[in-house]
Design an enzyme around this catalytic site. Structure first.
Site, PDB file in Angstrom:
ATOM      1  N   ARG A 145     -11.957  -7.430 -63.236  1.00  0.00           N
ATOM      2  CA  ARG A 145     -13.197  -6.916 -62.672  1.00  0.00           C
ATOM      3  C   ARG A 145     -14.268  -7.993 -62.767  1.00  0.00           C
ATOM      4  NH1 ARG A 145     -16.236  -1.515 -64.778  1.00  0.00           N
ATOM      5  NH2 ARG A 145     -16.058  -2.563 -66.749  1.00  0.00           N
ATOM      6  N   ASP A 179      -9.630  -4.753 -74.958  1.00  0.00           N
ATOM      7  CA  ASP A 179     -10.088  -5.348 -76.228  1.00  0.00           C
ATOM      8  C   ASP A 179      -9.682  -4.494 -77.418  1.00  0.00           C
ATOM      9  OD1 ASP A 179     -11.219  -7.540 -75.023  1.00  0.00           O
ATOM     10  OD2 ASP A 179     -13.234  -6.673 -74.925  1.00  0.00           O
ATOM     11  N   THR A 198     -20.273  -8.140 -59.841  1.00  0.00           N
ATOM     12  CA  THR A 198     -20.176  -7.243 -58.679  1.00  0.00           C
ATOM     13  C   THR A 198     -19.420  -5.960 -59.023  1.00  0.00           C
ATOM     14  OG1 THR A 198     -18.077  -8.197 -57.994  1.00  0.00           O
ATOM     15  CG2 THR A 198     -20.060  -9.239 -57.131  1.00  0.00           C
ATOM     16  N   ASP A 251     -14.005  -1.124 -74.376  1.00  0.00           N
ATOM     17  CA  ASP A 251     -13.083  -1.860 -73.506  1.00  0.00           C
ATOM     18  C   ASP A 251     -11.655  -1.619 -74.005  1.00  0.00           C
ATOM     19  OD1 ASP A 251     -13.175  -4.684 -71.597  1.00  0.00           O
ATOM     20  OD2 ASP A 251     -11.341  -4.160 -72.681  1.00  0.00           O
TER      21      ASP A 251
HETATM   22  N1  URA Z   1     -12.642  -0.510 -68.584  1.00  0.00           N
HETATM   23  C1  URA Z   1     -12.628  -0.288 -69.918  1.00  0.00           C
HETATM   24  O1  URA Z   1     -11.814  -0.858 -70.633  1.00  0.00           O
HETATM   25  N2  URA Z   1     -13.529   0.551 -70.446  1.00  0.00           N
HETATM   26  C2  URA Z   1     -14.450   1.196 -69.702  1.00  0.00           C
HETATM   27  O2  URA Z   1     -15.225   1.968 -70.248  1.00  0.00           O
HETATM   28  C3  URA Z   1     -14.441   0.964 -68.306  1.00  0.00           C
HETATM   29  C4  URA Z   1     -13.534   0.104 -67.770  1.00  0.00           C
END
Ligand code: URA
Length: 211
Positions: free
Chosen positions: A106, A205, A110, A202
Site C-alpha cells: 500500500r 508487523d 495515496t 499493522d
Molecule cells: N493493514 C493493517 O495491517 N492494519 C490496518 O489496520 C489496516 C491495514
C-alpha cells in the site's frame, strides 16, 4: 451475523482469541499462533458449502457410500504479506489445496495498492478460490487482488479476513458484489492513515515483529 455478501463469525472462541490479538501487549509469537487458530475456525465457515459427492468404502463392519469432497482442488490465495498468517492454518485443514500469492503493497501516501508479485495455480476458473488477507481496510488492495484473480480466470471467489472496516466492505460490495466476505469482526472505522480502529495495528508487523 450473515447476509449474502458478509458473514461475521461470532463464535465465542473466535471472539475471545481476537480480543487477545487486539491487545497491544500480546507478544508476536502468541499473535501468530492465535491468527493460525482463528484462520481454521474461519475456514470452517468459508468451506461450509463445498461440493460433496459419495464414494464406496469398506468400514471394518460393512460397505457404505460415504461423503467426500467433490470437484477440483480449491485454491488458497495469500495476499502478501499478512495473508501468510491466515494461509498456513487453512492449508493444514485442506492440505491438498493449491496455493497462490498476490504481492501488493500500500502506497502510504495515496493508500493505493501497488503490485509486485503474482503467481497463482492453473485452472482457477473451475476451482473455489479463497483469497486471504487479515485486514480489509480501505478495500483498495483487496479489490485490486480480486481484479487480478478474476483476470486469471477465477469466477468463484470467497474473501476471508480477520477484521473488516465498513469502508472496505462497502468498496468490495461495490466492486465485487459476487465475492462473499467472511470475517471475525467489523470494526468502527478507518483512521486518516487508513488503519482500522480500534483494530489491532499493522497485522504484518504484529505477526512478524517488524516494529
Ligand atoms: N493493514 C493493517 O495491517 N492494519 C490496518 O489496520 C489496516 C491495514
Amino acid at each position: 451475523m450473515s447476509d449474502q455478501h458478509l458473514t461475521v463469525v461470532e463464535h465465542p472462541l473466535v471472539q475471545h482469541k481476537l480480543t487477545i490479538m487486539r491487545d497491544v501487549n500480546t507478544p508476536t509469537a502468541v499473535f501468530r499462533q492465535l491468527l493460525r487458530e482463528i484462520s481454521q475456525l474461519l475456514a470452517y465457515e468459508v468451506t461450509r458449502n463445498l461440493a460433496m459427492t459419495t464414494k464406496r468404502i469398506e468400514t471394518p463392519m460393512e460397505a457404505m457410500m460415504a461423503p467426500t469432497l467433490d470437484g477440483k482442488k480449491l485454491a488458497l490465495i495469500s495476499i502478501l504479506r499478512a495473508g501468510n498468517g491466515l494461509l498456513d492454518g487453512v492449508l493444514e485443514l485442506i492440505p491438498s489445496a493449491r496455493v497462490g500469492f498476490v504481492g501488493l503493497y500500500r502506497d502510504e501516501e495515496t493508500l493505493q495498492p501497488v503490485q509486485y508479485y503474482f503467481k497463482v495455480p492453473e485452472g482457477l476458473d473451475d476451482r473455489l478460490v479463497i483469497a486471504v488477507d487479515p485486514m480489509l481496510a480501505t478495500g483498495n488492495s483487496s479489490a485490486a487482488a480480486i481484479d487480478l484473480l478474476k483476470g486469471a480466470g477465477a469466477t468463484n471467489i470467497i474473501f476471508m479476513c480477520l477484521l473488516a472496516a465498513p469502508e472496505g466492505i462497502a468498496r468490495m460490495k461495490q466492486t465485487h458484489p459476487d465475492v462473499p466476505i467472511v470475517t471475525a469482526a467489523v470494526d468502527e472505522k478507518l483512521n486518516a492513515q487508513g488503519y482500522i480502529v480500534p483494530g489491532l495495528g499493522d497485522a504484518g508487523d504484529r505477526m512478524f515483529g517488524t516494529k
